[in-house]
Design an enzyme around this catalytic site. Structure first.
Site, PDB file in Angstrom:
ATOM      1  N   THR A  35       0.842  -1.195   0.000  1.00  0.00           N
ATOM      2  CA  THR A  35       0.000   0.000   0.000  1.00  0.00           C
ATOM      3  C   THR A  35       0.877   1.246   0.000  1.00  0.00           C
ATOM      4  OG1 THR A  35      -1.466  -1.261   1.397  1.00  0.00           O
ATOM      5  CG2 THR A  35      -1.930   1.078   1.198  1.00  0.00           C
ATOM      6  N   GLU A  56      11.418 -26.961  28.317  1.00  0.00           N
ATOM      7  CA  GLU A  56      12.182 -25.980  27.523  1.00  0.00           C
ATOM      8  C   GLU A  56      13.634 -26.412  27.383  1.00  0.00           C
ATOM      9  OE1 GLU A  56      10.610 -23.897  25.837  1.00  0.00           O
ATOM     10  OE2 GLU A  56       8.715 -24.167  26.906  1.00  0.00           O
TER      11      GLU A  56
END
Ligand code: ADP
Length: 617
Positions: A212, A428
């Site tokens: 845009t 983790e």
């Protein structure tokens, strides 16, 4: 950017006044209809009969089903009741003959009011409400009933102007479009040598890459007005308005020529025709046809150029792409490292930054981010600084902003039990260990058990540089790393005690494996180098239409996917089992510190080794 002039005009104020007056009238009418009865107290018919038999009542005024009660000594009724007209008072138990029964002709005053209301005032009121709702849905304050008018916004004033210098990177796109600027500024130059000026340019690229912005910069450079509309706005709410909106838009543009029309998300109207089922897509097809008709109708020299943006050029109707229509294509890519740094510089240009702010390091970390993401990071870091009541932005603000944009804000007050904390730390550490040791996997950037967004903790990997291509080995190593969390839980707590914490990992692993087999030709044996997917049509069409492969192939694909995932799980298991000591060490540090940075992770895993059983053949 806001559409211009949405101020209420005198006309719209007058309309609101009429609306309020009608509403007030309706309210008054209802009041009048019911106020007569509502002044009396309502009681049951049994109560009325009881009072009458007790001699407390002098007269009952009967009007249809309504019975008003005049008490002894009164002249006016003070209560009323509703009776069943099919049952006489005697049958209802009235024995006291002294009570005067005054049967009156049924007055119609209440009913009359109601019929006036429902016959006249109500429909008018409802109509008015509908008109006002439609108009506000249109968002066009003063243009009554302008459904067929295009909603294109016009940007032409200096304040809104964007030029190529506001766009960082995207050099190729700018170069390609410089020609369009030239067409708009000096059309005669091209006409004189018999060159045809292009009518349509398609900007193709992922969301947020600045399509845009580039289109607006073309208008800014050429100093011409810029009409912007989104494909979905053509077909928004009312059936049958798309085509007339297109006509209106082109008429407006022709009046303002030379100018640019920008259609964002052209795929909303420009998908291949006939791919839908039934007549559901008629509206869209008519709109598309109208765009084609208008484009063909442009005469040479009219000097209106259409720019359209999409991230799915493959689904567009071939008719749109024919010569004389959108026959030029400009690719707008995700920025590479250098461009990311340039974009960050643009967005930090007017922001007060401290000396330690390292945009280059940030550019390195943000592989895969679009210009819009980077603009967002810049803005978030300014917000962070302001919230610290600081007048300048520090590097820490930037780092936190990046983490927030990339994986959601840290939820420091999300309370975990000690057990959950330990489990998250193992999980983790599992990802980190497998990721660290797999030769093709990206590098560990940070491990944390502070929950963010929807996740319990995060292990973050960052590619060393922009990678455009990935090998089968890379995919396999990444698959193992994704499963590392669940495998660590399994090894530590036992196979039956794994938790739902790994749910999204498993989904991700299957998606990766499926992507390998279906899209990348990375299946085994004769599935290798074949692709089995079709991007054509919309989701629904793809579900209904035939799959481009047989049932047997479908089963083999499923099997391959399962095999890839189980191979990766075995490799992850081998890595963790051989390096349990280091898994424990990182888990301990995580529980202590909650967040561990790359250097420390590398230090903890310094002596960890990839076992032979986890190596690829
Ligand atoms: P698209 O139309 O491709 O979805 P936009 O043009 O709407 O993307 O871009 C969104 C925002 O991202 C822009 O307003 C701008 O702030 C930022 N942006 C994107 N690309 C760039 C770039 N190359 N240089 C500077 N800013 C950019």
């Amino acid at each position: 950017m806001k559409p211009k002039n949405n101020k209420p005009t005198n006309q719209s104020r007058l309309k609101s006044l009429i609306f309020i007056t009608i509403l007030a009238l309706i309210g008054l009418a209802f009041y009048a209809a019911y106020s007569q009865t509502s002044a009396l107290e309502k009681v049951t018919i049994t109560r009325v009969i009881e009072q009458a038999n007790n001699g407390e009542v002098s007269k009952l005024i009967v009007e249809g089903e309504k019975v008003e009660v005049v008490k002894k000594g009164d002249t006016e009724p003070s209560e009323y009741a509703i009776r069943d007209v099919n049952v006489s008072f005697a049958d209802q138990g009235l024995v006291n003959k002294d009570v005067e029964l005054d049967f009156q002709e049924q007055s119609d005053s209440g009913g009359l009011w109601i019929s006036v209301l429902s016959g006249l005032v109500l429909p008018i009121g409802i109509l008015l409400v509908l008109v006002i709702m439609f108009r506000s849905a249109q968002g066009q304050g003063s243009q009554a009933m302008s459904f067929g008018k295009s909603k294109a916004r016009l940007y032409g004033n200096e304040k809104d102007k964007v030029t190529f210098s506001d766009i960082a990177g995207n050099e190729n796109a700018k170069e390609d479009l410089a020609e369009v600027v030239d067409f708009l500024r000096h059309p005669e130059k091209f006409k004189n040598v018999g060159a045809k000026i292009p009518k349509g340019v398609l900007l193709v690229g992922p969301p947020g890459t600045g399509k845009t912005m580039i289109a607006r910069a073309v208008a800014g450079e050429a100093k011409v007005p810029f009409f912007s509309i989104s494909g979905s706005e053509f077909v928004e709410m009312f059936v049958g308005v798309g085509a007339s909106r297109v006509r209106d838009l082109f008429n407006r543009a022709k009046k303002n020529a030379p100018c640019i029309i920008f259609i964002d998300e052209i795929d909303a109207v420009g998908r291949k025709r006939g791919s839908g089922m039934g007549g559901g897509h008629d509206e869209r097809e008519q709109t598309l046809n109208q765009i084609l008709v208008e484009m063909d109708g442009f005469e040479q020299g009219q000097n209106v150029i259409l720019l359209a943006a999409t991230n799915r050029a493959d689904v567009l109707d071939p008719a749109l792409l024919r010569p004389g229509r959108f026959d030029r294509r400009v690719n707008v890519e995700l920025p590479d490292r250098r461009d990311r740094e340039e974009i960050l510089k643009v967005h930090f240009k007017n922001k007060p930054v401290e000396k330690n702010v390292d945009l280059s390091a940030m550019a390195a970390k943000t592989a895969g981010s679009s210009g819009a993401d980077l603009a967002n990071i810049a803005n978030e870091s300014a917000i962070k600084a302001a919230r610290r009541n600081s007048k300048t932005i520090a590097n820490q603000d930037l780092v936190e902003a990046f983490e927030k944009v990339a994986i959601g804000p840290a939820r420091k007050n999300n309370i975990m039990t000690d057990k959950e904390k330990e489990l998250t730390a193992y999980h983790e550490a599992g990802h980190a260990l497998v990721g660290h040791l797999m030769p093709e996997s990206d590098m560990v950037h940070k491990v944390t058990i502070v929950s963010r967004g929807h996740t319990g903790g995060v292990t973050w990997f960052i590619p060393p540089e922009d990678q455009h291509y990935h090998s089968i080995k890379w995919y396999k190593d990444v698959l193992a790393r994704i499963l590392g969390g669940r495998i660590a839980e399994k090894i530590i707590y036992g196979p039956e005690d794994v938790t739902t914490g790994a749910g999204s990992d498993l989904q991700k692993a299957v998606d990766y494996a499926r992507d390998m087999v279906i899209k990348q030709g990375m299946g085994s044996k004769d599935l290798r180098d074949m692709v089995f997917h079709s991007d054509e049509g919309m989701m629904f069409d793809r579900m209904v239409h035939d799959r481009p492969y047989s049932e047997e192939t479908a089963q083999r694909i499923d099997k391959e996917v399962a095999q890839l995932v189980s191979e990766a799980a075995k490799r992850a298991e081998a890595v963790i089992a051989a390096n349990l000591k280091y898994l424990e060490a990182l888990k301990e540090t995580l529980i202590k510190k909650e967040t561990v940075e790359a250097d420390e992770v590398v230090e903890i895993f310094k002596n960890a080794k990839l076992p032979a059983s986890a190596k690829l053949d």
